[in-house]
Motif scaffolding. Structure first.
Motif, short mmCIF file in Angstrom:
data_model
loop_
_atom_site.label_atom_id
_atom_site.label_comp_id
_atom_site.label_asym_id
_atom_site.label_seq_id
_atom_site.Cartn_x
_atom_site.Cartn_y
_atom_site.Cartn_z
N ASP A 145 0.85 -1.19 0.00
CA ASP A 145 0.00 0.00 0.00
C ASP A 145 0.89 1.24 0.00
OD1 ASP A 145 -2.38 1.32 -0.02
OD2 ASP A 145 -3.18 0.21 1.71
N LYS A 146 0.30 2.37 -0.28
CA LYS A 146 1.08 3.61 -0.30
C LYS A 146 1.60 3.96 1.09
CE LYS A 146 -0.72 6.28 -4.09
NZ LYS A 146 -1.35 7.57 -4.41
N LEU A 147 2.81 4.52 1.11
CA LEU A 147 3.41 4.93 2.37
C LEU A 147 4.09 6.28 2.17
CD1 LEU A 147 4.26 4.04 5.30
CD2 LEU A 147 6.29 3.00 4.25
N GLY A 148 3.62 7.30 2.89
CA GLY A 148 4.26 8.62 2.83
C GLY A 148 3.77 9.48 1.68
N GLU A 149 4.16 10.73 1.75
CA GLU A 149 3.68 11.73 0.79
C GLU A 149 4.83 12.35 -0.01
OE1 GLU A 149 0.46 12.43 0.43
OE2 GLU A 149 -0.12 11.06 2.05
N GLU A 150 6.06 11.94 0.28
CA GLU A 150 7.21 12.57 -0.39
C GLU A 150 7.44 11.95 -1.76
OE1 GLU A 150 8.75 15.16 0.92
OE2 GLU A 150 7.54 15.00 2.73
N GLY A 151 8.32 12.62 -2.52
CA GLY A 151 8.75 12.07 -3.80
C GLY A 151 7.72 12.22 -4.90
N PHE A 152 7.84 11.36 -5.90
CA PHE A 152 6.93 11.41 -7.05
C PHE A 152 6.83 10.01 -7.64
CE2 PHE A 152 9.74 10.86 -10.71
CZ PHE A 152 10.99 10.99 -10.11
N GLY A 153 6.01 9.86 -8.67
CA GLY A 153 5.92 8.59 -9.40
C GLY A 153 5.64 7.40 -8.48
N TYR A 154 6.49 6.39 -8.53
CA TYR A 154 6.29 5.16 -7.76
C TYR A 154 6.87 5.24 -6.34
CZ TYR A 154 5.06 3.14 -12.30
OH TYR A 154 4.46 2.88 -13.52
N ASP A 155 7.42 6.40 -5.95
CA ASP A 155 8.05 6.51 -4.62
C ASP A 155 7.18 6.01 -3.46
OD1 ASP A 155 10.49 7.39 -5.50
OD2 ASP A 155 10.09 9.51 -5.16
N PRO A 156 5.88 6.33 -3.43
CA PRO A 156 5.07 5.89 -2.27
C PRO A 156 4.91 4.37 -2.17
CG PRO A 156 3.92 7.58 -3.55
CD PRO A 156 5.09 7.17 -4.36
N LEU A 157 5.24 3.64 -3.25
CA LEU A 157 5.11 2.16 -3.22
C LEU A 157 6.46 1.48 -3.00
CD1 LEU A 157 2.68 1.46 -6.23
CD2 LEU A 157 2.14 2.00 -3.83
N PHE A 158 7.52 2.27 -2.85
CA PHE A 158 8.87 1.71 -2.87
C PHE A 158 9.52 1.74 -1.49
CE2 PHE A 158 13.41 1.62 -3.78
CZ PHE A 158 13.53 0.84 -4.91
#
Ligand code: IMP
Length: 196
Positions: A145-158
């Motif tokens: 699942d998504k985690l956090g609000e930073e970054g862009f693109g696939y960052d919340p899944l990584f």
């Protein structure tokens, strides 16, 4: 001081290049200053092929030495998908939200979630020569699942196995320590004296 064009219109990427290349005797500009040059089609089957194609094209069009990158996410279980289709995984006009949703759905029943971001960089001259190529990899696991609000693109899944935290939770400084793009840029800096 040598002028180099970074083949991007993304201010964030330009900032990243400037930060990582700050000790080098170069002046970096972006495609914002070449707004009338049409973007080429990305037809390569690999990140390296796309980076090379872009660097050669923009070097020719601007008459300056040009650095281009191409990057994306590779999921091992999906045989490297989304790969070069990362930006348009859920369709030509897809945004990050749609791409993330499709990836989570596709991976719903998969236990093996090893993945990596890969970035290929190419430097080309206006004369049509590829002067250098580098690659950087950022290792991780795909979250459920998504985690956090930073970054862009696939960052919340990584989940970064190097930082031991999600890239969606990481600060820009933390991400720059492990990111595929930062690693590729650092490799380029290390070989710069030989190629310039
Ligand atoms: P580009 O090479 O910058 O055009 O990136 C292509 C696509 O790969 C982006 O639209 C993102 O979906 C994905 N991508 C590349 N780098 C990153 C990253 O650092 N974080 C998250 N997604 C990325």
């Amino acid at each position: 001081m040598q002028e180099l064009v970074i083949a991007t219109t993304n201010e964030g990427k330009l900032k990243e290049f400037k930060e990582l290349m700050k000790d080098m005797d170069v002046e970096l500009t972006s495609l914002k200053e070449w707004a009338d040059v049409p973007a080429p089609e990305e037809t390569g089957k690999t990140f390296a092929a796309n980076a090379r194609q872009k660097a050669l094209y923009y070097a020719k069009m601007t008459g300056k030495i040009c650095i281009a990158d191409d990057s994306g996410l590779e999921v091992q279980t999906l045989k490297g998908e989304p790969g070069v289709r990362s930006a348009r995984y859920a369709g030509e006009e897809a945004d990050a939200e749609a791409n993330n949703k499709l990836l989570l759905q596709t991976m719903k029943f998969h236990m093996k979630r090893t993945c990596r971001f890969r970035c290929a960089l190419a430097v080309a001259s206006p004369a049509g020569k590829v002067l250098a190529e580098t690659e950087g990899i950022c290792e991780g696991m795909l979250l459920h699942d998504k985690l956090g609000e930073e970054g862009f693109g696939y960052d919340p899944l990584f989940w970064s196995t190097e930082l031991h935290k999600g890239l969606g939770e990481a600060t820009m400084e933390e991400k720059n320590q492990v990111s595929h793009r930062a690693k590729a840029i650092k490799k380029l800096c290390d070989m710069w004296e030989k190629i310039k």
